[in-house]
Scaffold this active site. Sequence first.
Site, PDB file in Angstrom:
ATOM      1  N   SER A   1     102.879 -63.196 -29.807  1.00 37.25           N
ATOM      2  CA  SER A   1     104.020 -63.970 -29.146  1.00 37.25           C
ATOM      3  C   SER A   1     103.467 -65.364 -28.488  1.00 37.25           C
ATOM      4  O   SER A   1     104.190 -65.941 -28.165  1.00 37.25           O
ATOM      5  CB  SER A   1     104.752 -63.153 -28.417  1.00 37.25           C
TER       6      SER A   1
ATOM      7  N   LYS B   1     105.031 -68.273 -29.998  1.00 37.16           N
ATOM      8  CA  LYS B   1     106.042 -68.849 -29.673  1.00 37.16           C
ATOM      9  C   LYS B   1     106.487 -70.343 -29.112  1.00 37.16           C
ATOM     10  O   LYS B   1     107.137 -71.339 -29.578  1.00 37.16           O
ATOM     11  CB  LYS B   1     107.002 -67.730 -28.786  1.00 37.16           C
TER      12      LYS B   1
ATOM     13  N   TYR C   1     107.834 -65.918 -39.638  1.00 40.42           N
ATOM     14  CA  TYR C   1     107.826 -65.384 -38.170  1.00 40.42           C
ATOM     15  C   TYR C   1     106.446 -64.339 -38.201  1.00 40.42           C
ATOM     16  O   TYR C   1     105.616 -64.578 -37.440  1.00 40.42           O
ATOM     17  CB  TYR C   1     109.007 -64.883 -37.784  1.00 40.42           C
TER      18      TYR C   1
ATOM     19  N   TYR D   1     108.282 -62.969 -20.370  1.00 42.09           N
ATOM     20  CA  TYR D   1     109.204 -61.805 -20.480  1.00 42.09           C
ATOM     21  C   TYR D   1     110.122 -61.412 -19.238  1.00 42.09           C
ATOM     22  O   TYR D   1     110.164 -62.322 -18.432  1.00 42.09           O
ATOM     23  CB  TYR D   1     108.707 -60.636 -21.458  1.00 42.09           C
TER      24      TYR D   1
ATOM     25  N   VAL E   1     101.319 -59.350 -27.715  1.00 40.14           N
ATOM     26  CA  VAL E   1     101.101 -58.041 -27.684  1.00 40.14           C
ATOM     27  C   VAL E   1      99.750 -57.659 -28.345  1.00 40.14           C
ATOM     28  O   VAL E   1      99.061 -56.684 -28.341  1.00 40.14           O
ATOM     29  CB  VAL E   1     102.207 -57.280 -28.347  1.00 40.14           C
TER      30      VAL E   1
END
Length: 305
Positions: A64, A67, A189, A241, A259
């Site tokens: 992530s 992103k 993705y 998050y 992660v």
Amino acid sequence: MAELVQRYLDDLVAEYAEVSDGALADYIPELTQVDPSGFGLTLSSSDGFLYESGDARTEFTIQSISKPFTYALALDQVGEEAVDAKIGVEPSGEAFNEISVDDKTKTPKNPMINAGAIASVALVPAAGPDERFAKIRDFYSACAGRPLEFDEDVYRSEKATGSRNRAIAYMLDSFGVLADDPDEVLDVYFRQCSLRVTSADLARMGATLARGGVNPQTGRRVTSTRVVQRTLSVMVTCGMYNAAGDWVSAVGMPAKSGVGGGIVAVVPGRLTLCVWSPALDPQGNSLLGLKALELFAGKTGLSIF
């Protein structure tokens, strides 16, 4: 000065070397094969000089942390208006893989959760998925200052267990957020999340943001200052998050976790610190990474606030 910085990083690694809390991400089976005791730190100054300690050259998948960089690429390629029409900038207060959109706009709440990241991928203009992935990998590589490699095993593992992300992609498609086939967008993705990096790579990628879009190692302008401003602002409020509020209070830097165990934190105009440790807390953030960065911010006073 260099010796002091190096000693400080070495002391951080030594302080947490025996900590064994946290758990590996198990919803992507291939990630459970990683040594949970790995711990690396890299600090990049604004001029691109690297200080490294521990397992700073161990490769792991970006996950992530990709992103904000795909979001930046989308902003760069199609502009703020087009991106804002598809992706919001508000904290979600939800888990990163929540199957949800904004109640009013029916678009993802921000680009740092999975829904927003999938929408960011779809916004990168391309004739097909291979061209789209090539653009994304080239952009990441320009930020890192070297060509980044692809982890086929992690990609296949992630794709095989990606039902929740498929649900998110088809939800976005039903609301008109995705202009292209949701399976093709989702495949890109998965591929972007499976690019291999080290903490040194991520420190250089973060340093490109800290320098307003210029890679301090190569001198290449990768994107505009305005794109970086937008990207860093969303990283502050949404990058960690549903632990974003605690992060801003305790550390106070634009940051993004993944992660795979990485966290990259940026002090605009000054430096970037990247931590890698694959054992995660319940929110999906590197547990040792959080501890080390909170201690670093407290001792150096480098919170942007």
